[in-house]
Design a protein around this motif. Structure first.
Motif, short mmCIF file in Angstrom:
data_model
loop_
_atom_site.label_atom_id
_atom_site.label_comp_id
_atom_site.label_asym_id
_atom_site.label_seq_id
_atom_site.Cartn_x
_atom_site.Cartn_y
_atom_site.Cartn_z
N SER A 19 5.09 6.11 12.92
CA SER A 19 4.85 5.87 11.67
C SER A 19 4.32 4.28 11.62
CB SER A 19 5.84 6.18 10.37
OG SER A 19 6.94 5.66 10.80
N GLY A 20 3.84 4.01 10.41
CA GLY A 20 3.55 2.45 10.19
C GLY A 20 2.97 1.54 11.17
N ILE A 21 3.28 0.57 11.50
CA ILE A 21 2.62 -0.26 12.33
C ILE A 21 2.39 0.43 14.01
CG2 ILE A 21 2.63 -2.49 13.59
CD1 ILE A 21 4.07 -3.46 11.12
N GLU A 24 -0.24 3.09 13.76
CA GLU A 24 -1.44 2.63 13.89
C GLU A 24 -2.06 1.77 14.80
OE1 GLU A 24 -5.41 1.92 12.26
OE2 GLU A 24 -3.55 3.08 11.23
N SER A 91 7.95 -1.80 18.70
CA SER A 91 7.87 -1.81 17.10
C SER A 91 9.10 -0.95 16.32
CB SER A 91 6.39 -1.10 16.79
OG SER A 91 6.22 -1.12 15.17
N ARG A 189 1.84 -2.77 3.94
CA ARG A 189 2.01 -1.21 3.22
C ARG A 189 2.45 -0.22 4.42
NH1 ARG A 189 -0.44 -0.90 -1.70
NH2 ARG A 189 -1.96 -2.19 -1.12
N THR A 190 3.93 -0.11 4.37
CA THR A 190 4.61 0.79 5.02
C THR A 190 5.48 1.77 4.23
OG1 THR A 190 6.13 -0.69 5.97
CG2 THR A 190 4.11 -0.50 7.21
N GLU A 191 6.33 2.47 4.87
CA GLU A 191 7.24 3.27 4.15
C GLU A 191 8.50 2.40 3.66
OE1 GLU A 191 9.22 6.24 6.60
OE2 GLU A 191 7.12 7.17 6.82
N TYR A 193 8.01 -0.88 2.62
CA TYR A 193 7.34 -1.57 1.67
C TYR A 193 7.27 -0.61 0.34
CZ TYR A 193 3.61 -3.25 -1.74
OH TYR A 193 3.20 -3.67 -2.82
N GLU A 220 -2.38 -4.29 5.43
CA GLU A 220 -2.46 -3.02 5.76
C GLU A 220 -2.05 -2.85 7.25
OE1 GLU A 220 -3.10 -0.53 3.61
OE2 GLU A 220 -3.65 -1.75 1.86
N THR A 221 -1.35 -1.72 7.70
CA THR A 221 -1.21 -1.70 9.07
C THR A 221 -2.24 -2.25 10.11
OG1 THR A 221 -1.74 0.64 9.14
CG2 THR A 221 0.66 0.01 8.58
#
Length: 252
Positions: A19-21, A24, A91, A189-191, A193, A220-221
């Motif tokens: 997920s997240g960074i 992406e 990450s 903007r991730t979980e 955040y 954004e990621t």
């Protein structure tokens, strides 16, 4: 047209890619022609990421990074199945808010295990000469919090600062075959955040942006993934030992 960030033919291993960074970054690497081996502990999420990759150029491997003693065997398996590593991204991180009165050794120890010791073991394994390509780039996802304190974040701030220090030492030790850098995101903007927004309220968070991250909104990621893929690419071939802020002005 020449693309200086072309990753065609490169194999990148990403820790924390469900997920997240991390997710992406995996998607962006495949858009740029590379292929990825993804490691995370959430099997369903990881499979979803792999299914969404450009050209389906990815494979997934399960590992909970609290189990640092299992990192070596997973890296060996990936190498045997997918080949040598041209790049690696760490990450993985625990970003819990823990007031000092609750920051007991067991809580801080878990955070240090995942955020710091896991990073060291991951880099140690992926950069072993038998696993890596002739030239390799390693990128750690640190945080602007490594340089700027926050209430309730003694564990997070200190462990992210620790991987910044480790990165600089590793850059010296592994040069010239391996470049080692970190990216320091601000609020993304991730979980994590979204959880912060729900707990503190949008008005308070917006005030924080106006004072600190004065570009006025969360990253954004993809903004972080752009920086990571630049550091993985040959476009950054003379950049090593660097903390790269991607923070909307926060650290300026």
């Amino acid at each position: 047209m020449v693309n200086p960030m072309d990753l065609a033919g490169k194999h990148i291993v990403i820790a924390g890619a469900s997920s997240g960074i991390g997710a992406e970054t995996a998607r962006h690497i495949t858009r740029l022609g590379g292929r990825v081996s993804l490691i995370a502990r959430r099997a369903e999420k990881l499979r979803e990421v792999v299914e969404g990759l450009e050209g389906r150029r990815g494979s997934c491997y399960l590992l909970d990074f609290e189990n640092t003693n299992e990192i070596a065997s997973v890296i060996d398996r990936i190498f045997c199945e997918q080949g040598a590593f041209d790049g690696a991204v760490y990450s993985v991180g625990i970003g819990d808010t823990v007031p000092l009165r609750m920051a007991k050794p067991e809580k801080m120890g878990k955070m240090a295990l995942v955020n710091y010791l896991g990073y060291i073991e991951f880099v140690r394994c992926v950069t072993l000469k038998k696993y890596r390509a002739a030239n390799m780039s390693v990128v750690g996802i640190s945080s602007a919090a490594s340089r700027q304190g926050e209430k309730g974040k003694v564990g997070y701030c200190s462990t992210k600062a620790a991987i910044d220090g480790a990165m600089r030492a590793l850059a010296h030790e592994l040069a010239p075959a391996v470049r080692v850098n970190n990216v320091l995101p601000g609020w993304v903007r991730t979980e994590i955040y979204e959880d912060y927004l729900n707990s503190c309220g949008e008005e308070l968070v917006q005030k924080e942006f106006e004072m600190l991250q004065y570009m006025g909104k969360p990253l954004e990621t993809i903004d972080v993934a752009n920086a990571v893929t630049f550091l993985l690419s040959d476009a950054s071939r003379f950049i090593t030992g660097v903390d790269m802020p991607v923070d909307g002005g926060r650290l300026s």
